[in-house]
Design a protein around this motif. Sequence first.
Motif, mmCIF file in Angstrom:
data_model
loop_
_atom_site.group_PDB
_atom_site.id
_atom_site.type_symbol
_atom_site.label_atom_id
_atom_site.label_comp_id
_atom_site.label_asym_id
_atom_site.label_seq_id
_atom_site.Cartn_x
_atom_site.Cartn_y
_atom_site.Cartn_z
ATOM 1 N N GLN A 1 2.289 12.569 -8.763
ATOM 2 C CA GLN A 1 1.740 13.900 -8.478
ATOM 3 C C GLN A 1 2.859 14.944 -8.446
ATOM 4 O O GLN A 1 2.707 16.047 -8.979
ATOM 5 C CB GLN A 1 1.011 13.915 -7.134
ATOM 6 C CG GLN A 1 -0.324 13.200 -7.153
ATOM 7 C CD GLN A 1 -0.953 13.139 -5.767
ATOM 8 O OE1 GLN A 1 -0.269 13.223 -4.747
ATOM 9 N NE2 GLN A 1 -2.272 12.964 -5.738
ATOM 10 N N LEU A 2 3.969 14.583 -7.827
ATOM 11 C CA LEU A 2 5.106 15.500 -7.747
ATOM 12 C C LEU A 2 5.628 15.831 -9.139
ATOM 13 O O LEU A 2 5.869 16.995 -9.455
ATOM 14 C CB LEU A 2 6.228 14.895 -6.894
ATOM 15 C CG LEU A 2 7.518 15.701 -6.798
ATOM 16 C CD1 LEU A 2 7.260 17.036 -6.124
ATOM 17 C CD2 LEU A 2 8.590 14.917 -6.065
ATOM 18 N N GLU A 3 5.782 14.815 -9.968
ATOM 19 C CA GLU A 3 6.260 15.042 -11.332
ATOM 20 C C GLU A 3 5.278 15.912 -12.126
ATOM 21 O O GLU A 3 5.683 16.804 -12.871
ATOM 22 C CB GLU A 3 6.500 13.702 -12.035
ATOM 23 C CG GLU A 3 7.697 12.945 -11.475
ATOM 24 C CD GLU A 3 7.791 11.517 -11.973
ATOM 25 O OE1 GLU A 3 6.914 11.079 -12.748
ATOM 26 O OE2 GLU A 3 8.744 10.815 -11.568
ATOM 27 N N THR A 4 3.982 15.644 -11.930
ATOM 28 C CA THR A 4 2.956 16.434 -12.608
ATOM 29 C C THR A 4 3.013 17.889 -12.152
ATOM 30 O O THR A 4 2.956 18.817 -12.972
ATOM 31 C CB THR A 4 1.556 15.851 -12.328
ATOM 32 O OG1 THR A 4 1.532 14.484 -12.757
ATOM 33 C CG2 THR A 4 0.474 16.633 -13.038
ATOM 34 N N LEU A 5 3.147 18.091 -10.843
ATOM 35 C CA LEU A 5 3.226 19.453 -10.304
ATOM 36 C C LEU A 5 4.505 20.161 -10.761
ATOM 37 O O LEU A 5 4.481 21.357 -11.067
ATOM 38 C CB LEU A 5 3.153 19.423 -8.778
ATOM 39 C CG LEU A 5 1.784 19.076 -8.190
ATOM 40 C CD1 LEU A 5 1.884 18.884 -6.686
ATOM 41 C CD2 LEU A 5 0.761 20.148 -8.524
ATOM 42 N N GLU A 6 5.601 19.422 -10.819
ATOM 43 C CA GLU A 6 6.849 20.021 -11.296
ATOM 44 C C GLU A 6 6.729 20.445 -12.760
ATOM 45 O O GLU A 6 7.204 21.508 -13.149
ATOM 46 C CB GLU A 6 8.022 19.052 -11.111
ATOM 47 C CG GLU A 6 8.478 18.936 -9.673
ATOM 48 C CD GLU A 6 9.582 17.899 -9.471
ATOM 49 O OE1 GLU A 6 9.764 17.019 -10.336
ATOM 50 O OE2 GLU A 6 10.251 17.975 -8.428
ATOM 51 N N ALA A 7 6.070 19.605 -13.552
ATOM 52 C CA ALA A 7 5.858 19.949 -14.964
ATOM 53 C C ALA A 7 4.963 21.190 -15.080
ATOM 54 O O ALA A 7 5.235 22.094 -15.879
ATOM 55 C CB ALA A 7 5.237 18.768 -15.711
ATOM 56 N N ALA A 8 3.916 21.234 -14.259
ATOM 57 C CA ALA A 8 3.018 22.393 -14.279
ATOM 58 C C ALA A 8 3.765 23.647 -13.828
ATOM 59 O O ALA A 8 3.585 24.728 -14.403
ATOM 60 C CB ALA A 8 1.805 22.150 -13.386
ATOM 61 N N LYS B 1 0.837 -1.193 0.000
ATOM 62 C CA LYS B 1 0.000 0.000 0.000
ATOM 63 C C LYS B 1 0.883 1.258 0.000
ATOM 64 O O LYS B 1 0.630 2.207 -0.747
ATOM 65 C CB LYS B 1 -0.916 -0.016 1.223
ATOM 66 C CG LYS B 1 -1.841 1.157 1.319
ATOM 67 C CD LYS B 1 -2.693 1.062 2.584
ATOM 68 C CE LYS B 1 -3.492 2.340 2.768
ATOM 69 N NZ LYS B 1 -4.199 2.347 4.055
ATOM 70 N N LEU B 2 1.914 1.251 0.813
ATOM 71 C CA LEU B 2 2.805 2.407 0.893
ATOM 72 C C LEU B 2 3.586 2.608 -0.411
ATOM 73 O O LEU B 2 3.829 3.742 -0.827
ATOM 74 C CB LEU B 2 3.761 2.272 2.079
ATOM 75 C CG LEU B 2 3.110 2.412 3.462
ATOM 76 C CD1 LEU B 2 4.111 2.070 4.566
ATOM 77 C CD2 LEU B 2 2.548 3.810 3.655
ATOM 78 N N LYS B 3 3.956 1.484 -1.046
ATOM 79 C CA LYS B 3 4.641 1.595 -2.347
ATOM 80 C C LYS B 3 3.731 2.247 -3.381
ATOM 81 O O LYS B 3 4.156 3.119 -4.131
ATOM 82 C CB LYS B 3 5.085 0.217 -2.839
ATOM 83 C CG LYS B 3 6.322 -0.314 -2.179
ATOM 84 C CD LYS B 3 6.702 -1.683 -2.755
ATOM 85 C CE LYS B 3 7.922 -2.261 -2.074
ATOM 86 N NZ LYS B 3 8.250 -3.598 -2.595
ATOM 87 N N LYS B 4 2.466 1.801 -3.413
ATOM 88 C CA LYS B 4 1.512 2.388 -4.354
ATOM 89 C C LYS B 4 1.295 3.865 -4.043
ATOM 90 O O LYS B 4 1.260 4.709 -4.949
ATOM 91 C CB LYS B 4 0.178 1.642 -4.306
ATOM 92 C CG LYS B 4 0.221 0.278 -4.946
ATOM 93 C CD LYS B 4 -1.102 -0.433 -4.837
ATOM 94 C CE LYS B 4 -1.010 -1.843 -5.408
ATOM 95 N NZ LYS B 4 -2.274 -2.584 -5.265
ATOM 96 N N GLU B 5 1.157 4.183 -2.769
ATOM 97 C CA GLU B 5 0.966 5.576 -2.369
ATOM 98 C C GLU B 5 2.183 6.411 -2.759
ATOM 99 O O GLU B 5 2.054 7.529 -3.245
ATOM 100 C CB GLU B 5 0.733 5.652 -0.856
ATOM 101 C CG GLU B 5 0.355 7.025 -0.367
ATOM 102 C CD GLU B 5 0.057 7.029 1.128
ATOM 103 O OE1 GLU B 5 0.510 7.981 1.785
ATOM 104 O OE2 GLU B 5 -0.623 6.105 1.616
ATOM 105 N N ARG B 6 3.373 5.847 -2.555
ATOM 106 C CA ARG B 6 4.601 6.539 -2.931
ATOM 107 C C ARG B 6 4.644 6.791 -4.440
ATOM 108 O O ARG B 6 5.010 7.876 -4.901
ATOM 109 C CB ARG B 6 5.828 5.736 -2.506
ATOM 110 C CG ARG B 6 7.131 6.433 -2.812
ATOM 111 C CD ARG B 6 8.329 5.508 -2.492
ATOM 112 N NE ARG B 6 9.497 5.940 -3.185
ATOM 113 C CZ ARG B 6 9.798 5.667 -4.453
ATOM 114 N NH1 ARG B 6 8.986 4.931 -5.183
ATOM 115 N NH2 ARG B 6 10.895 6.116 -5.013
#
Length: 120
Positions: A40-47, A29-34
């Motif tokens: 999300q981090l990559e998406t936000l960095e791209a934005a 579960k933690l791996k999936k969440e990570r």
Amino acid sequence: MSWAVEEWKEGLSPRVLQKIHELESQVDKLKKERQQRQYQLETLEAALQKQKQKVESEKNESAILKRENQSLMELCDNLEKAKQKISHDLQVKESQVNIQSGQLNSSKKDIERLEQELKR
């Protein structure tokens, strides 16, 4: 290979096996969440990068518009000065025309007077 991974669990009590299973589930579960957070981090960095580029582009456009505005203001000032000069020149010429018109009228009166004298 999964057999070798599971081999170390042999002989453990059901309670311990249950706890191991819970921990493994929690790790998955933690791996999936990570992974989700990494995405999300990559998406936000791209934005963010896109927004930085947009801001930079708008700064450049703003600088261009400021230069153009300055140029137009200088042009307007020059045109205003030219208009004032032309207006002044027009006033001078109108004044000269009025003076010459007055001289012409005076000369006409002199001519009329002289013609009247000649007729006598």
